[in-house]
Design a protein around this motif. Sequence first.
Motif, PDB file in Angstrom:
ATOM      1  N   LEU A 316      42.289 -14.079 -41.753  1.00 30.86           N
ATOM      2  CA  LEU A 316      43.386 -12.969 -41.926  1.00 30.86           C
ATOM      3  C   LEU A 316      43.151 -11.805 -41.187  1.00 30.86           C
ATOM      4  CD1 LEU A 316      46.209 -12.300 -43.043  1.00 30.86           C
ATOM      5  CD2 LEU A 316      44.983 -11.805 -45.506  1.00 30.86           C
ATOM      6  N   ILE A 317      41.763 -11.508 -41.665  1.00 33.49           N
ATOM      7  CA  ILE A 317      41.502 -10.122 -41.274  1.00 33.49           C
ATOM      8  C   ILE A 317      41.331 -10.035 -39.775  1.00 33.49           C
ATOM      9  CG2 ILE A 317      39.358  -8.410 -41.144  1.00 33.49           C
ATOM     10  CD1 ILE A 317      39.190  -8.932 -43.884  1.00 33.49           C
ATOM     11  N   GLU A 318      40.601 -11.123 -39.082  1.00 33.70           N
ATOM     12  CA  GLU A 318      40.275 -11.280 -37.672  1.00 33.70           C
ATOM     13  C   GLU A 318      41.666 -11.237 -37.126  1.00 33.70           C
ATOM     14  OE1 GLU A 318      36.266 -13.708 -37.834  1.00 33.70           O
ATOM     15  OE2 GLU A 318      37.879 -14.700 -37.181  1.00 33.70           O
ATOM     16  N   LYS A 319      42.686 -12.058 -37.667  1.00 31.43           N
ATOM     17  CA  LYS A 319      44.174 -11.828 -37.051  1.00 31.43           C
ATOM     18  C   LYS A 319      44.747 -10.767 -36.996  1.00 31.43           C
ATOM     19  CE  LYS A 319      47.111 -14.839 -35.319  1.00 31.43           C
ATOM     20  NZ  LYS A 319      46.750 -16.170 -34.443  1.00 31.43           N
ATOM     21  N   LEU A 320      44.789  -9.984 -37.842  1.00 36.20           N
ATOM     22  CA  LEU A 320      45.343  -8.728 -38.353  1.00 36.20           C
ATOM     23  C   LEU A 320      44.971  -7.632 -37.490  1.00 36.20           C
ATOM     24  CD1 LEU A 320      45.765  -8.126 -42.056  1.00 36.20           C
ATOM     25  CD2 LEU A 320      47.755  -8.727 -40.551  1.00 36.20           C
ATOM     26  N   LEU A 321      43.493  -7.791 -37.146  1.00 39.83           N
ATOM     27  CA  LEU A 321      42.790  -6.658 -36.385  1.00 39.83           C
ATOM     28  C   LEU A 321      43.177  -6.736 -34.890  1.00 39.83           C
ATOM     29  CD1 LEU A 321      39.305  -6.473 -37.678  1.00 39.83           C
ATOM     30  CD2 LEU A 321      40.993  -4.855 -38.040  1.00 39.83           C
ATOM     31  N   ASN A 392      47.442 -20.954 -49.879  1.00 33.84           N
ATOM     32  CA  ASN A 392      47.770 -20.386 -48.464  1.00 33.84           C
ATOM     33  C   ASN A 392      46.775 -21.329 -47.492  1.00 33.84           C
ATOM     34  OD1 ASN A 392      48.207 -17.729 -50.462  1.00 33.84           O
ATOM     35  ND2 ASN A 392      49.889 -18.519 -48.785  1.00 33.84           N
ATOM     36  N   ASP A 393      47.234 -21.195 -46.198  1.00 32.59           N
ATOM     37  CA  ASP A 393      46.344 -21.701 -45.328  1.00 32.59           C
ATOM     38  C   ASP A 393      46.766 -20.660 -43.898  1.00 32.59           C
ATOM     39  OD1 ASP A 393      49.008 -22.306 -44.108  1.00 32.59           O
ATOM     40  OD2 ASP A 393      48.471 -24.631 -44.468  1.00 32.59           O
ATOM     41  N   GLU A 394      45.958 -21.241 -42.482  1.00 29.55           N
ATOM     42  CA  GLU A 394      45.936 -20.350 -41.510  1.00 29.55           C
ATOM     43  C   GLU A 394      47.359 -20.110 -41.025  1.00 29.55           C
ATOM     44  OE1 GLU A 394      42.989 -22.172 -38.766  1.00 29.55           O
ATOM     45  OE2 GLU A 394      41.262 -21.427 -40.109  1.00 29.55           O
ATOM     46  N   SER A 395      48.096 -21.128 -41.140  1.00 28.98           N
ATOM     47  CA  SER A 395      49.503 -21.281 -40.921  1.00 28.98           C
ATOM     48  C   SER A 395      50.379 -19.750 -41.558  1.00 28.98           C
ATOM     49  CB  SER A 395      50.564 -22.272 -40.821  1.00 28.98           C
ATOM     50  OG  SER A 395      50.744 -22.642 -42.125  1.00 28.98           O
ATOM     51  N   CYS A 397      49.083 -17.171 -42.497  1.00 30.32           N
ATOM     52  CA  CYS A 397      48.296 -15.896 -41.816  1.00 30.32           C
ATOM     53  C   CYS A 397      48.887 -15.553 -40.351  1.00 30.32           C
ATOM     54  CB  CYS A 397      46.700 -15.984 -41.402  1.00 30.32           C
ATOM     55  SG  CYS A 397      45.954 -16.215 -43.123  1.00 30.32           S
ATOM     56  N   ASP A 398      49.216 -16.575 -39.665  1.00 32.68           N
ATOM     57  CA  ASP A 398      49.807 -16.863 -38.307  1.00 32.68           C
ATOM     58  C   ASP A 398      51.213 -16.287 -38.471  1.00 32.68           C
ATOM     59  OD1 ASP A 398      47.482 -17.885 -37.168  1.00 32.68           O
ATOM     60  OD2 ASP A 398      48.059 -20.065 -37.160  1.00 32.68           O
ATOM     61  N   LEU A 400      52.616 -14.237 -40.641  1.00 31.82           N
ATOM     62  CA  LEU A 400      52.417 -12.821 -40.883  1.00 31.82           C
ATOM     63  C   LEU A 400      52.155 -12.044 -39.587  1.00 31.82           C
ATOM     64  CD1 LEU A 400      52.362 -10.365 -42.880  1.00 31.82           C
ATOM     65  CD2 LEU A 400      49.867 -10.953 -43.029  1.00 31.82           C
ATOM     66  N   PHE A 401      51.338 -12.619 -38.929  1.00 30.85           N
ATOM     67  CA  PHE A 401      51.082 -12.057 -37.486  1.00 30.85           C
ATOM     68  C   PHE A 401      51.934 -11.962 -36.590  1.00 30.85           C
ATOM     69  CE2 PHE A 401      49.481 -12.808 -33.107  1.00 30.85           C
ATOM     70  CZ  PHE A 401      48.781 -11.694 -33.078  1.00 30.85           C
ATOM     71  N   ASP A 402      52.854 -13.109 -36.479  1.00 27.53           N
ATOM     72  CA  ASP A 402      53.922 -13.291 -35.637  1.00 27.53           C
ATOM     73  C   ASP A 402      55.121 -12.194 -36.108  1.00 27.53           C
ATOM     74  OD1 ASP A 402      52.775 -14.914 -34.148  1.00 27.53           O
ATOM     75  OD2 ASP A 402      53.867 -16.806 -35.086  1.00 27.53           O
ATOM     76  N   ALA A 403      55.088 -12.240 -37.531  1.00 22.15           N
ATOM     77  CA  ALA A 403      56.301 -11.231 -38.233  1.00 22.15           C
ATOM     78  C   ALA A 403      56.279  -9.908 -37.850  1.00 22.15           C
ATOM     79  CB  ALA A 403      56.422 -11.751 -39.524  1.00 22.15           C
ATOM     80  N   ILE A 404      54.733  -9.484 -37.899  1.00 28.43           N
ATOM     81  CA  ILE A 404      54.469  -7.961 -37.621  1.00 28.43           C
ATOM     82  C   ILE A 404      54.585  -7.756 -36.106  1.00 28.43           C
ATOM     83  CG2 ILE A 404      52.445  -6.330 -37.832  1.00 28.43           C
ATOM     84  CD1 ILE A 404      51.190  -8.069 -39.807  1.00 28.43           C
ATOM     85  N   LEU A 405      54.350  -8.567 -35.210  1.00 29.93           N
ATOM     86  CA  LEU A 405      54.536  -8.416 -33.878  1.00 29.93           C
ATOM     87  C   LEU A 405      55.996  -8.081 -33.539  1.00 29.93           C
ATOM     88  CD1 LEU A 405      52.092 -10.505 -31.660  1.00 29.93           C
ATOM     89  CD2 LEU A 405      51.855  -8.204 -32.717  1.00 29.93           C
TER      90      LEU A 405
END
Length: 412
Positions: A316-321, A392-395, A397-398, A400-405
């Motif tokens: 999650l942290i790596e993805k958010l960064l 929760n799983d990696e999907s 976090c993905d 969340l990442f897509d939604a922030i973008l």
Amino acid sequence: MAFSVANVRQDFPIFERTIRDGKKLVYLDSGATSQKPLSVIEAESNFYKFHNAAVHRGAHQLAEEATDAYEGARLKVAKFLGADEEQIVFTKGATESLNLIAYAMGNAEPGTRFALTSKDKIVVTEMEHHANLIPWQQLAARTGAQLSWFEVTPDGRLDLSNINAVITENTKVVALTHQSNVLGTIIPLKAIVARAHAVGAVVVLDACQSAPHMPIDVKELGVDFLVFSGHKALGSTGVGVLWSSELDDLPPFLYGGSMIETVTMTAATWAPAPRKFEAGVPNMAQAVGLGAAIDYLTAHGMSNVHDHEMALTKYLIEKLLQVPDLKIVGPTDLDSRGGTVSFTVGEIHPHDLGQYVDSQGVAVRTGHHCAWPLTRKLGVPATTRASIYLYNDESDCDALFDAILGAQKYFA
Ligand code: PLP
């Protein structure tokens, strides 16, 4: 049992539903409250269906069954914490557990162990949830004791550089969170416990954000009081835990039925702990639900739960960064932190961000997270917080990442 998120998710009925026009539910708000497995929902409902009666009172079979179920839950909580049964008090939640301790200390006879005077000090930290700050502010106001605190460093750690000046010979209570509900920071407890005990102070640990996520052994932690809420640990709402090895010396907080030994028209004496802290008919079905939650967590293994969450926190942290303009508020490494990650994204207000990611099916929390002094100290009006759990799983976090973008494009 081998840990499998896919299997875990099948145990949670809520993940069968979709939200916001058929989108997958991405639940990243377990720091606020966790979802419940079917076994917990059924344990609570079966209590009402088959065993409902007031515990500790009736001379009939249902009362006996209800009492066994309620006391069985206490035993499960005790084992979960590495404690003895009589050291576990059921409350309505962590907030009540913390108020109980502070009020009970306020009720202590002058000169007794827990009585505070204007010469005494209560120590907290700048990263406390309001539930572990305001009861102590109020106790200080009632007794004249001085409230002081450990500060938080800009990178979201507790500053212990002046530990001997903060915890002094006059300190009676040190009350602090095990893991910050905003930053995810796990505090350096050992050094604090050592210093607190060296000056004769008791340590009250708010384990709301740690007990549901990692193995806990109260003897290893060395604290004197520990609290957590059932609803953040897969359990029912309306039930919390107070553990202490010091209950015998603490006066009651609530008075009434079930907590007494003898009563006359003018006076009463108290039942031994834990009963003296459980006045009235307790939240029985909820305690039984918490027992089922503990069975569920124990079957999966708290070490497995923790390992899974740490691997996912890293992801999650790596993805958010990777998100441009995103700033993590709190530690960005995995050293002494848990799976709660707060952040800001450029100039987008966290409330707008939260609303946008919700439109994409992603549930996060926004605001000051009931830790207003902390967000003020860190210079942010509010943050967006993602908090994970065993389902929760990696999907997630993905997503969340897509939604922030998506939010960055929307608010550009
Ligand atoms: N302490 C911490 C660290 C929390 O995160 C919370 C809830 O968010 C509380 C205390 C209060 O818990 P409850 O509202 O369940 O009483």
